[in-house]
Design an enzyme around this catalytic site. Structure first.
Site, PDB file in Angstrom:
ATOM      1  N   VAL A 176     -12.710   7.434   2.744  1.00 30.23           N
ATOM      2  CA  VAL A 176     -12.550   6.030   2.371  1.00 30.23           C
ATOM      3  C   VAL A 176     -12.384   5.206   3.639  1.00 30.23           C
ATOM      4  CG1 VAL A 176     -10.054   6.283   1.979  1.00 30.23           C
ATOM      5  CG2 VAL A 176     -11.301   4.374   0.931  1.00 30.23           C
ATOM      6  N   LYS A 177     -13.173   4.172   3.747  1.00 29.32           N
ATOM      7  CA  LYS A 177     -13.130   3.272   4.892  1.00 29.32           C
ATOM      8  C   LYS A 177     -12.301   2.051   4.518  1.00 29.32           C
ATOM      9  CE  LYS A 177     -16.174   0.270   7.650  1.00 29.32           C
ATOM     10  NZ  LYS A 177     -17.540  -0.299   7.759  1.00 29.32           N
ATOM     11  N   VAL A 178     -11.258   1.785   5.315  1.00 29.27           N
ATOM     12  CA  VAL A 178     -10.371   0.653   5.030  1.00 29.27           C
ATOM     13  C   VAL A 178     -10.144  -0.154   6.305  1.00 29.27           C
ATOM     14  CG1 VAL A 178      -9.198   1.880   3.160  1.00 29.27           C
ATOM     15  CG2 VAL A 178      -8.242   1.948   5.477  1.00 29.27           C
TER      16      VAL A 178
END
Length: 267
Positions: A176-178
């Site tokens: 997951v890219k945050v």
């Protein structure tokens, strides 16, 4: 998420995604600081750098350029995206299927989800289809988890970024890219909320070398497994130099100042 599903786009458990979906998402303005990078071939060349574990592009760029680089570049194909010309509530229309990504030779798929948007429900349903289809083709799944819209007041606040990382776990992303939530402590909480889903930091707008590398180091120290970065690499005059430094910071957990000094001495 599934154990080892992201192995093809990782190295020693760490990930450095070179993101190049900006031509669709932001338009030609992102190439103005370094005009040569408007040519996708320049980015494919950069993606052969040892630091880069995957190159994220849209399908048109993959169709045109990936066949010449398939032996040297791991392909992360974005399945949705929207132009900066769109002025409505945040949405990201699907423009490619997981099946077609597999046909193109992709190692993983990428998918943007805008939690908090009025279109969140439809986007979650589209992600479900993409995620399950990716499993049938043994491809990893990377979620660009960017809460925004009427339901979100501050998309980089610690609670929102933690929620963003949790969405990745709950909906089945392997990575997951945050966005960076402002401190290593807050990033650590985002990592905790993601459970076994790996968290990578968004590179964001270009900053000076020292500030950028320090953010990356703080994120790694907090438990992030890497980053997905575009502008902070390709908008620089010497993108290979920052990739040299990133390799040391991400994979060797080197001090940012020392990594930068080594990269500069290698020029």
């Amino acid at each position: 998420m599934l154990p080892h599903a992201d192995d093809a786009i990782s190295r020693d458990g760490k990930t450095l995604i070179l993101a190049y979906d900006h031509g669709l998402e932001h338009g030609p303005v992102d190439f103005e600081p370094n005009p040569a990078t408007a040519d996708p071939e320049r980015l494919f060349e950069l993606a052969t750098h040892d630091a880069v574990t995957a190159l994220a592009v849209q399908k048109g760029v993959a169709e045109a350029y990936y066949p010449d680089y398939e032996d040297d570049v791991n392909l992360l194909l974005k399945l949705n995206g929207t132009s900066n010309l769109w002025m409505g509530e945040p949405d990201s229309p699907v423009n490619c299927s997981a099946e077609y990504a597999a046909e193109l030779g992709a190692d993983a798929i990428g998918f943007t989800l805008y939690g908090g948007s009025n279109y969140e429900v439809e986007m979650a349903e589209e992600f479900r289809r993409a995620q399950e289809d990716a499993r049938e083709h043994d491809m990893g799944v990377v979620m660009w988890s960017y809460p925004r819209g009427q339901g979100v007041k501050n998309d980089t606040s610690p609670d929102i970024v933690s929620y963003a990382s949790r969405l990745g776990l709950e909906l089945g992303a392997d990575v997951v890219k945050v966005k960076y939530p402002g401190s290593a402590e807050a990033m650590g909480e985002a990592v905790r909320m993601a459970g076994p889903t790996k968290v990578v930091m968004s590179g964001g707008t270009m900053r000076d070398d020292k500030a950028f590398l320090q953010n990356v180091a703080d994120a790694i120290d907090a438990g992030a497994t890497g980053l997905a970065v575009g502008r902070n690499v390709f908008q620089r005059d010497e993108p290979e130099r920052i990739l040299d430094a990133l390799e040391a910071v991400v994979f060797e957990e080197a001090d940012p100042a020392e990594a930068l000094a080594v990269a500069e001495s290698a020029d």
